[in-house]
Design a protein around this motif. Sequence first.
Motif, short mmCIF file in Angstrom:
data_model
loop_
_atom_site.label_atom_id
_atom_site.label_comp_id
_atom_site.label_asym_id
_atom_site.label_seq_id
_atom_site.Cartn_x
_atom_site.Cartn_y
_atom_site.Cartn_z
N ALA A 1 -9.74 33.60 104.63
CA ALA A 1 -11.09 33.62 105.20
C ALA A 1 -11.03 33.70 106.72
O ALA A 1 -11.79 34.44 107.36
CB ALA A 1 -11.87 32.39 104.76
N LEU A 2 -10.11 32.96 107.30
CA LEU A 2 -10.00 32.96 108.76
C LEU A 2 -9.48 34.31 109.27
O LEU A 2 -9.94 34.81 110.29
CB LEU A 2 -9.08 31.83 109.23
N ARG A 3 -8.54 34.89 108.53
CA ARG A 3 -8.03 36.21 108.93
C ARG A 3 -9.15 37.25 108.91
O ARG A 3 -9.24 38.09 109.79
CB ARG A 3 -6.93 36.68 107.96
N GLU A 4 -10.00 37.16 107.88
CA GLU A 4 -11.01 38.20 107.67
C GLU A 4 -12.27 38.00 108.51
O GLU A 4 -13.14 38.85 108.53
CB GLU A 4 -11.38 38.25 106.18
N THR A 5 -12.36 36.83 109.12
CA THR A 5 -13.58 36.53 109.87
C THR A 5 -13.84 37.56 110.97
O THR A 5 -12.97 37.87 111.76
CB THR A 5 -13.46 35.13 110.52
N VAL A 6 -15.04 38.10 110.95
CA VAL A 6 -15.46 38.97 112.04
C VAL A 6 -15.77 38.06 113.22
O VAL A 6 -16.56 37.13 113.09
CB VAL A 6 -16.72 39.77 111.66
N GLU A 7 -15.13 38.35 114.31
CA GLU A 7 -15.26 37.41 115.41
C GLU A 7 -16.50 37.67 116.24
O GLU A 7 -16.46 38.42 117.21
CB GLU A 7 -13.99 37.42 116.24
N VAL A 8 -17.58 37.09 115.83
CA VAL A 8 -18.83 37.20 116.57
C VAL A 8 -18.74 36.23 117.73
O VAL A 8 -18.65 35.02 117.54
CB VAL A 8 -20.03 36.82 115.68
N TYR A 9 -18.75 36.74 118.91
CA TYR A 9 -18.55 35.90 120.07
C TYR A 9 -19.88 35.38 120.60
O TYR A 9 -20.78 36.14 120.90
CB TYR A 9 -17.82 36.71 121.13
N ARG B 1 -12.23 30.35 117.94
CA ARG B 1 -13.30 31.33 117.80
C ARG B 1 -13.45 31.77 116.34
O ARG B 1 -14.55 31.93 115.83
CB ARG B 1 -13.00 32.55 118.67
N LYS B 2 -12.33 31.92 115.67
CA LYS B 2 -12.37 32.27 114.25
C LYS B 2 -13.10 31.18 113.46
O LYS B 2 -13.94 31.45 112.61
CB LYS B 2 -10.96 32.44 113.69
N LEU B 3 -12.78 29.95 113.79
CA LEU B 3 -13.37 28.81 113.09
C LEU B 3 -14.88 28.75 113.32
O LEU B 3 -15.67 28.63 112.37
CB LEU B 3 -12.71 27.54 113.62
N THR B 4 -15.29 28.84 114.57
CA THR B 4 -16.71 28.70 114.87
C THR B 4 -17.50 29.95 114.46
O THR B 4 -18.69 29.87 114.24
CB THR B 4 -16.96 28.40 116.36
N SER B 5 -16.81 31.10 114.37
CA SER B 5 -17.49 32.29 113.87
C SER B 5 -17.79 32.13 112.39
O SER B 5 -18.79 32.62 111.88
CB SER B 5 -16.62 33.53 114.04
N MET B 6 -16.88 31.45 111.69
CA MET B 6 -17.04 31.30 110.26
C MET B 6 -18.09 30.24 109.94
O MET B 6 -18.94 30.43 109.08
CB MET B 6 -15.69 30.90 109.65
#
Lengths: 348, 348
Positions: free
Chosen positions: B326-334, B263-268
């Motif tokens: 970047a992955l840590r900071e990603t806002v997880e837009v679902y 989810r982090k990856l695809t949010s980014m």
Amino acid sequence: MSEWRKDPIVNRWVIIATERGKRPNDYKEINDEKSSRECFFCEGNEAQTPPEIIAYREQDTVRDQPGWWVRVVPNKFPALSIHGDAQQKNSGVYQYMDGVGAHEVIIESNNHIIGMDEQTDQQVEEIIWAWRDRSLDLRKDTRLKYIQIFKNTGPVAGASLEHTHSQLVAVPFVPEDVREKIEGMKEYRHQHQSCVLCDVIGQEISENKRIVFESTHFICFCPFASRFPFEMTIVPREHQFDFVQLREEQVKDFAHVLRNSLRKLTSMIKNIPYNMVLHTAPVNQGEEHHFHWHLEIIPRLTIMAGFELGTGYFINPTPPEIAAQALRETVEVYHVGEKYEMEVPQYV
Amino acid sequence: MSEWRKDPIVNRWVIIATERGKRPNDYKEINDEKSSRECFFCEGNEAQTPPEIIAYREQDTVRDQPGWWVRVVPNKFPALSIHGDAQQKNSGVYQYMDGVGAHEVIIESNNHIIGMDEQTDQQVEEIIWAWRDRSLDLRKDTRLKYIQIFKNTGPVAGASLEHTHSQLVAVPFVPEDVREKIEGMKEYRHQHQSCVLCDVIGQEISENKRIVFESTHFICFCPFASRFPFEMTIVPREHQFDFVQLREEQVKDFAHVLRNSLRKLTSMIKNIPYNMVLHTAPVNQGEEHHFHWHLEIIPRLTIMAGFELGTGYFINPTPPEIAAQALRETVEVYHVGEKYEMEVPQYV
């Protein structure tokens, strides 16, 4: 400065290439990169590349000016650089070192030609001489242990610029994949008192099922265990461990075989993406007489996915016997380049 | 019948997959393959796949009919098959054998969901149980030595069908790449009397530069020598050599970590193509207690080209420290799936 980093489990190094430094946001534009801008590699645009390392050019023309037919420049975004310290450092369980090496671009034409097969035999000869000159020069730096010459054609095969070019990356290690080939060749020689590739040549000629064509000094065939559809190997009949051992008459013949192998491929499938990979002996490691140099042409019609990444095994949906037959039978429709109109080759 | 063929130089086998048999002409339509036809994997279309091997389904529903939530079927165009003879044959310098093995598809949802991260934690748990069930069943065939579980998402990463699915290929050899990992782990243990991945976990937690997130039983981090931008490794804190050793509470946690990493990856980067590769111990080879199983998530933003094919080295333009940040900071837009509306994960 880029950095070499060693995988803590397997003996494989990775290049963390900060010179090409991609921040996360850079990837969002990944599909827009192929914009049609002015070509850095065309004659007249010499100022847009780093200063040339060597060029084959007309007498009385000036460095970094027009008048050349092959030009070698440092990669503008080099993965590796000759500067830096080749000393390995430790950080706990990890090992790393400066991104020592070299990364050069061989611009294969002063014209915006896209395919190497659109060149003349004579021009391909010049390219081979440039590969040889650069390989001989770079090995003077004894920190360098392997010189990888390769060519990417088409975006799917990793080419970011269209203008025909090859590349050279010199690295301070003998890569595991190269070592594996050397060990395989040594092991075979130990068991059979002969060179495995010399024996492969003999068997391919006698079976005549996977040969694409033969010339005086080379054979081109689809390997028995081809990993990719229409994969081809070009190998000198004579046992040479290092491609710089090529003699002048072999260079001529190699150019002819190489250009025509590619022509067969592109005649069969227009704009086919492919990689070309030269496999030769390491340098500054003692001479590896067991090695038999060869060049692979790797069309990129299949995708390396999870299975390949996990196991290193490849799935090839086109048996090499069928690929070779198709390549042999291909009518060689020549896409005429701007400057060159050539004879149709007489092979098959 | 497909065929295993051994490269005569290196110890690597290749699958010549005649079942998927591509004739030269098939490649000319390479760009037309992604036509939007009816999905074979959606509920109601069970007749369009080979008969199911197992399915997790509601009571009183019938095999190869609706009512399932995870369904495993043989690949319609299998690279390998359990039929055939696992006897190696010789032909001069070459070795080959029947295409023995297994090739299965795990259909991860009865709905036309594309991303695993659009599933619930509960559904991802079910997928993990299916991997485990199939792995345990297949290893009863003692000819099989390695079971590769993987997932390809997006055409660039090799997915030919959109509907979320993973795959399993069981092979009659321990692949060289797997052997290389085992040997590396053994060598490290010999030198340090500890497991390299256990030590990596310790160092990553203490440095806290490449961690994406931590959970009770797992850590997810961008490896020090990442080959690919945003590459992630998910590893159990507990030393387990085979992923089938997973206990129920670990499965729950693994599902959560896996879904949220994706989810982090695809949010980014929306629609990012990626492969997932499970690395676990071989089977029917004696237990490899040195191994520490782990899962790799490999985004496909860079292209493996001539340099990688020649040397096995990778060039990664994004340092893992930057990727992890970047992955840590990603806002997880679902991206809400049709059926599932889930809590936002509490990590970071």
